[in-house]
Design an enzyme around this catalytic site. Sequence first.
Site, PDB file in Angstrom:
ATOM      1  N   TRP A  16      -8.972 -69.641-130.438  1.00 32.54           N
ATOM      2  CA  TRP A  16      -8.902 -68.526-129.623  1.00 32.54           C
ATOM      3  C   TRP A  16      -7.445 -67.806-129.232  1.00 32.54           C
ATOM      4  O   TRP A  16      -7.150 -66.613-129.147  1.00 32.54           O
ATOM      5  CB  TRP A  16      -9.570 -68.434-128.130  1.00 32.54           C
ATOM      6  CG  TRP A  16      -8.802 -69.062-126.988  1.00 32.54           C
ATOM      7  CD1 TRP A  16      -8.772 -70.434-126.985  1.00 32.54           C
ATOM      8  CD2 TRP A  16      -8.068 -68.638-126.079  1.00 32.54           C
ATOM      9  NE1 TRP A  16      -7.881 -70.847-125.979  1.00 32.54           N
ATOM     10  CE2 TRP A  16      -7.538 -69.676-125.462  1.00 32.54           C
ATOM     11  CE3 TRP A  16      -7.826 -67.107-125.798  1.00 32.54           C
ATOM     12  CZ2 TRP A  16      -6.725 -69.535-124.247  1.00 32.54           C
ATOM     13  CZ3 TRP A  16      -6.812 -66.937-124.736  1.00 32.54           C
ATOM     14  CH2 TRP A  16      -6.583 -68.034-124.000  1.00 32.54           C
ATOM     15  N   SER A  47      -9.460 -51.580-122.298  1.00 28.29           N
ATOM     16  CA  SER A  47     -10.523 -51.372-121.099  1.00 28.29           C
ATOM     17  C   SER A  47     -10.051 -52.006-119.823  1.00 28.29           C
ATOM     18  O   SER A  47     -10.061 -51.562-118.752  1.00 28.29           O
ATOM     19  CB  SER A  47     -11.701 -52.319-121.471  1.00 28.29           C
ATOM     20  OG  SER A  47     -12.620 -52.647-120.555  1.00 28.29           O
ATOM     21  N   SER A  48      -9.497 -53.252-119.969  1.00 27.75           N
ATOM     22  CA  SER A  48      -8.883 -53.964-118.710  1.00 27.75           C
ATOM     23  C   SER A  48      -7.599 -53.055-118.119  1.00 27.75           C
ATOM     24  O   SER A  48      -7.540 -53.151-116.877  1.00 27.75           O
ATOM     25  CB  SER A  48      -8.479 -55.429-119.054  1.00 27.75           C
ATOM     26  OG  SER A  48      -9.779 -56.027-119.443  1.00 27.75           O
ATOM     27  N   HIS A  95       4.755 -73.815-120.749  1.00 24.01           N
ATOM     28  CA  HIS A  95       4.343 -75.166-120.681  1.00 24.01           C
ATOM     29  C   HIS A  95       3.089 -75.376-121.734  1.00 24.01           C
ATOM     30  O   HIS A  95       2.567 -76.509-121.979  1.00 24.01           O
ATOM     31  CB  HIS A  95       3.784 -75.545-119.098  1.00 24.01           C
ATOM     32  CG  HIS A  95       2.720 -74.892-118.803  1.00 24.01           C
ATOM     33  ND1 HIS A  95       2.557 -74.414-117.412  1.00 24.01           N
ATOM     34  CD2 HIS A  95       1.552 -74.250-119.464  1.00 24.01           C
ATOM     35  CE1 HIS A  95       1.541 -73.744-117.007  1.00 24.01           C
ATOM     36  NE2 HIS A  95       0.864 -73.597-118.290  1.00 24.01           N
ATOM     37  N   HIS A  96       2.642 -74.298-122.145  1.00 23.66           N
ATOM     38  CA  HIS A  96       1.602 -74.560-123.375  1.00 23.66           C
ATOM     39  C   HIS A  96       2.232 -74.884-124.676  1.00 23.66           C
ATOM     40  O   HIS A  96       1.570 -74.769-125.859  1.00 23.66           O
ATOM     41  CB  HIS A  96       0.914 -73.139-123.777  1.00 23.66           C
ATOM     42  CG  HIS A  96       0.137 -72.656-122.596  1.00 23.66           C
ATOM     43  ND1 HIS A  96      -1.239 -73.179-122.225  1.00 23.66           N
ATOM     44  CD2 HIS A  96       0.476 -72.047-121.369  1.00 23.66           C
ATOM     45  CE1 HIS A  96      -1.703 -72.593-121.084  1.00 23.66           C
ATOM     46  NE2 HIS A  96      -0.720 -72.008-120.544  1.00 23.66           N
ATOM     47  N   TYR A 110      -4.909 -66.948-114.524  1.00 23.36           N
ATOM     48  CA  TYR A 110      -4.974 -66.460-112.974  1.00 23.36           C
ATOM     49  C   TYR A 110      -5.718 -65.147-112.757  1.00 23.36           C
ATOM     50  O   TYR A 110      -6.271 -65.027-111.705  1.00 23.36           O
ATOM     51  CB  TYR A 110      -3.621 -66.383-112.355  1.00 23.36           C
ATOM     52  CG  TYR A 110      -2.822 -67.853-112.513  1.00 23.36           C
ATOM     53  CD1 TYR A 110      -3.463 -68.860-111.731  1.00 23.36           C
ATOM     54  CD2 TYR A 110      -1.861 -68.049-113.516  1.00 23.36           C
ATOM     55  CE1 TYR A 110      -2.935 -70.148-111.835  1.00 23.36           C
ATOM     56  CE2 TYR A 110      -1.435 -69.300-113.628  1.00 23.36           C
ATOM     57  CZ  TYR A 110      -1.931 -70.319-112.547  1.00 23.36           C
ATOM     58  OH  TYR A 110      -1.358 -71.566-112.901  1.00 23.36           O
ATOM     59  N   THR A 137      -1.580 -72.910-104.660  1.00 27.84           N
ATOM     60  CA  THR A 137      -2.954 -73.199-104.900  1.00 27.84           C
ATOM     61  C   THR A 137      -3.331 -74.345-103.881  1.00 27.84           C
ATOM     62  O   THR A 137      -4.498 -74.092-103.304  1.00 27.84           O
ATOM     63  CB  THR A 137      -2.929 -73.884-106.367  1.00 27.84           C
ATOM     64  OG1 THR A 137      -2.380 -72.911-107.096  1.00 27.84           O
ATOM     65  CG2 THR A 137      -4.389 -73.707-106.830  1.00 27.84           C
ATOM     66  N   GLU A 194      -3.328 -64.755-117.883  1.00 28.13           N
ATOM     67  CA  GLU A 194      -4.683 -64.597-117.941  1.00 28.13           C
ATOM     68  C   GLU A 194      -5.648 -65.642-117.181  1.00 28.13           C
ATOM     69  O   GLU A 194      -6.665 -65.296-116.699  1.00 28.13           O
ATOM     70  CB  GLU A 194      -5.003 -64.377-119.604  1.00 28.13           C
ATOM     71  CG  GLU A 194      -6.572 -64.510-119.844  1.00 28.13           C
ATOM     72  CD  GLU A 194      -7.152 -63.159-119.435  1.00 28.13           C
ATOM     73  OE1 GLU A 194      -8.706 -63.511-119.382  1.00 28.13           O
ATOM     74  OE2 GLU A 194      -6.669 -62.376-119.257  1.00 28.13           O
ATOM     75  N   HIS A 242     -16.398 -68.630-129.432  1.00 33.53           N
ATOM     76  CA  HIS A 242     -16.694 -69.232-128.011  1.00 33.53           C
ATOM     77  C   HIS A 242     -15.806 -68.618-127.087  1.00 33.53           C
ATOM     78  O   HIS A 242     -15.994 -68.225-125.983  1.00 33.53           O
ATOM     79  CB  HIS A 242     -17.081 -70.615-128.257  1.00 33.53           C
ATOM     80  CG  HIS A 242     -17.038 -71.413-126.732  1.00 33.53           C
ATOM     81  ND1 HIS A 242     -18.096 -71.262-125.967  1.00 33.53           N
ATOM     82  CD2 HIS A 242     -16.295 -72.109-126.215  1.00 33.53           C
ATOM     83  CE1 HIS A 242     -17.928 -71.749-124.964  1.00 33.53           C
ATOM     84  NE2 HIS A 242     -16.759 -72.537-125.032  1.00 33.53           N
ATOM     85  N   LYS A 272      -4.181 -72.702-100.469  1.00 32.60           N
ATOM     86  CA  LYS A 272      -5.552 -72.097-100.692  1.00 32.60           C
ATOM     87  C   LYS A 272      -7.015 -73.169-100.369  1.00 32.60           C
ATOM     88  O   LYS A 272      -7.609 -73.097 -99.710  1.00 32.60           O
ATOM     89  CB  LYS A 272      -5.949 -71.271-101.849  1.00 32.60           C
ATOM     90  CG  LYS A 272      -4.782 -70.346-102.052  1.00 32.60           C
ATOM     91  CD  LYS A 272      -5.484 -69.212-103.076  1.00 32.60           C
ATOM     92  CE  LYS A 272      -6.290 -68.234-102.642  1.00 32.60           C
ATOM     93  NZ  LYS A 272      -6.016 -67.480-101.418  1.00 32.60           N
ATOM     94  N   ARG A 282      -8.836 -81.917-130.195  1.00 29.75           N
ATOM     95  CA  ARG A 282      -9.605 -80.868-130.060  1.00 29.75           C
ATOM     96  C   ARG A 282     -10.068 -79.990-131.531  1.00 29.75           C
ATOM     97  O   ARG A 282      -9.311 -80.129-132.409  1.00 29.75           O
ATOM     98  CB  ARG A 282      -9.212 -79.991-128.966  1.00 29.75           C
ATOM     99  CG  ARG A 282      -8.052 -79.141-129.160  1.00 29.75           C
ATOM    100  CD  ARG A 282      -7.594 -78.697-128.035  1.00 29.75           C
ATOM    101  NE  ARG A 282      -8.020 -77.357-127.548  1.00 29.75           N
ATOM    102  CZ  ARG A 282      -7.290 -76.355-126.977  1.00 29.75           C
ATOM    103  NH1 ARG A 282      -5.904 -76.759-126.598  1.00 29.75           N
ATOM    104  NH2 ARG A 282      -7.964 -75.204-126.696  1.00 29.75           N
ATOM    105  N   ASP A 306     -15.707 -44.034-103.697  1.00 29.15           N
ATOM    106  CA  ASP A 306     -15.871 -44.435-104.770  1.00 29.15           C
ATOM    107  C   ASP A 306     -14.649 -44.867-105.355  1.00 29.15           C
ATOM    108  O   ASP A 306     -13.481 -45.036-104.526  1.00 29.15           O
ATOM    109  CB  ASP A 306     -16.343 -43.482-105.816  1.00 29.15           C
ATOM    110  CG  ASP A 306     -17.235 -43.804-106.956  1.00 29.15           C
ATOM    111  OD1 ASP A 306     -16.529 -44.526-107.742  1.00 29.15           O
ATOM    112  OD2 ASP A 306     -18.426 -43.727-107.090  1.00 29.15           O
ATOM    113  N   SER A 356     -13.137 -67.232-100.267  1.00 30.39           N
ATOM    114  CA  SER A 356     -12.804 -67.075 -99.029  1.00 30.39           C
ATOM    115  C   SER A 356     -13.761 -66.395 -98.109  1.00 30.39           C
ATOM    116  O   SER A 356     -13.978 -66.782 -97.100  1.00 30.39           O
ATOM    117  CB  SER A 356     -11.576 -66.250 -99.028  1.00 30.39           C
ATOM    118  OG  SER A 356     -10.524 -66.710 -99.974  1.00 30.39           O
ATOM    119  N   HIS A 398      -1.022 -66.886-119.967  1.00 31.89           N
ATOM    120  CA  HIS A 398      -1.197 -67.876-118.805  1.00 31.89           C
ATOM    121  C   HIS A 398      -1.316 -66.972-117.641  1.00 31.89           C
ATOM    122  O   HIS A 398      -2.580 -67.460-116.611  1.00 31.89           O
ATOM    123  CB  HIS A 398       0.395 -68.488-118.462  1.00 31.89           C
ATOM    124  CG  HIS A 398       0.068 -69.698-117.441  1.00 31.89           C
ATOM    125  ND1 HIS A 398      -0.693 -71.054-117.913  1.00 31.89           N
ATOM    126  CD2 HIS A 398       0.157 -69.676-116.205  1.00 31.89           C
ATOM    127  CE1 HIS A 398      -0.801 -71.622-116.646  1.00 31.89           C
ATOM    128  NE2 HIS A 398      -0.517 -70.850-115.862  1.00 31.89           N
TER     129      HIS A 398
END
Length: 531
Positions: A144, A174-175, A307-308, A262, A333, A260, A80, A336, A455, A110, A273, A258
Amino acid sequence: MSATTHDQVHDEHHEHHQSFVRRWLFSTNHKDIGTLYITFALIGGITGMMLSLIMRLQLMYPGSHWVTDGQRWNTIVTAHGLLMIFFSIMPALIGGFGNWFIPLMIGAPDMAFPRLNNISFWLLVPAFILITTGLLMNESGSGWTLYPPLSNATYESGPGMDFTLFSLHLAGLSSLLGAMNFITTIFNMRAPGMTLHKMPLFIWAMLVTAFLLLLSLPVLAGAITMLICDRNFGTAFFDPTAGGDPVLWQHLFWFFGHPEVYIMILPGFGIMSHVISTFSKKPVFGYLGMAYAMVAIGVVGFVVWAHHMYVSGMNVDTRAYFMTATMVIAVPTGIKIFSWIATMWGGSIRMEVPMLWAVGFIFLFTIGGVTGVVLANAGIDEVLHNTYYVVAHFHYVLSLGAVFSIFAGWYYWIGKMTGKPYSEFWGRLHFWTTFIGVNITFFPMHFLGAAGMPRRYPDYPEAFAGWNFVASVGAFIGGLSMLFFLIGAYRTFTSKEHLADNYWGEGATTLEWTVASPAPHHTFAELPVIS
């Protein structure tokens, strides 16, 4: 029918088939590739959502009713998370809207590397097949985050885990190729007169996102390679019995993981925006501040990874640093959020469907941000670590923040992509059922986590039954909303109406609104000049 006409029909059919294959399989057109990405993201998202509904069905009541095998449960949880991140949110926001609108917004004909663009997409298809194979084989139950020893050969001995790891290798490649393409396109192919400080905020968002991908993905690739070697070639990078260190995996993984976060939300910031500016009929408040806030988020996002890992035994000074750095990221943040509100303030606001999603986004993202500041405190995090409070927090910023921005972008741009209007009724119904559903699902998880529910467990004590039932009901409402979305999408594609070039009117000022709807196959024969 004579032989000649039969041959003609056969040739025409063959030509049509060939042109269909050539258009979609060998495509080098940024719009077609963007469409492929969005279609793919829909398939990945629906698959991931099905798994989440199975999870909520299981947790609706205490006692294992549906998923009676713990390994099966762990595999569902793992798939998931990975499907939603790598095969739904990223393909939609980055591959889909990024491909479609970067050239349109900067006035380029293009992308810089059209063939690279093609392989960036097609690498995702085998990656998706590999991850679903790992799911069906029931052999990738590590969560994950893929922490060893849960992901090493002791606990996951079958090839399913290797399929999952190779799947991430392909998705990462790919990314990475996509990021190179985006950076080159944005730096080298802007229309004459479009300086960096005149670029639309969506382009700024995609540029920062591409740099984050470029710098973080190789670290993940290295970590995955080390884990594959541990599993298959007798190395011991993460095996403490042979001198390795499982905490090393956490450092490598979160150094990617982390940023990731963002990577998933920054393109959404860009979309927000534009939507808020368009429907407030005002330019975005503090344009430069908004652009550099995204740059700051990108930079600081790289130095907060541990922090994880507050519970992994780090010393008090290290914890103090990561806590402070995490607090600091709340500043850009916040800039924004306040700039979006300031844009709406005094504006001529129209509550069109995209604007509904944008206002919903601000509300939900703010809640997610506040709980993020709570979890940044090392002392509090030790208590809440790996509880449902964490699940509530990251779903508020991701499954609600990122997904709301995807839908805002969909309703905002679908007319530009297809030339047809979305269905007002189904769009509004989709928004309200999603908004109500996701809040009923994830808000109670804060209470469950604060009460201590861990969890990733398929069962729980009776004490947690009430809020779990509420959360499951919310999930089914959210699932229903997806059905409304699909009906609305069908209504769009079958509509006979044709939209004007700029169907949003005076609020929409970026370059994509100067071309026809739908945007022609080759957009800018002559480059626009920005004054």
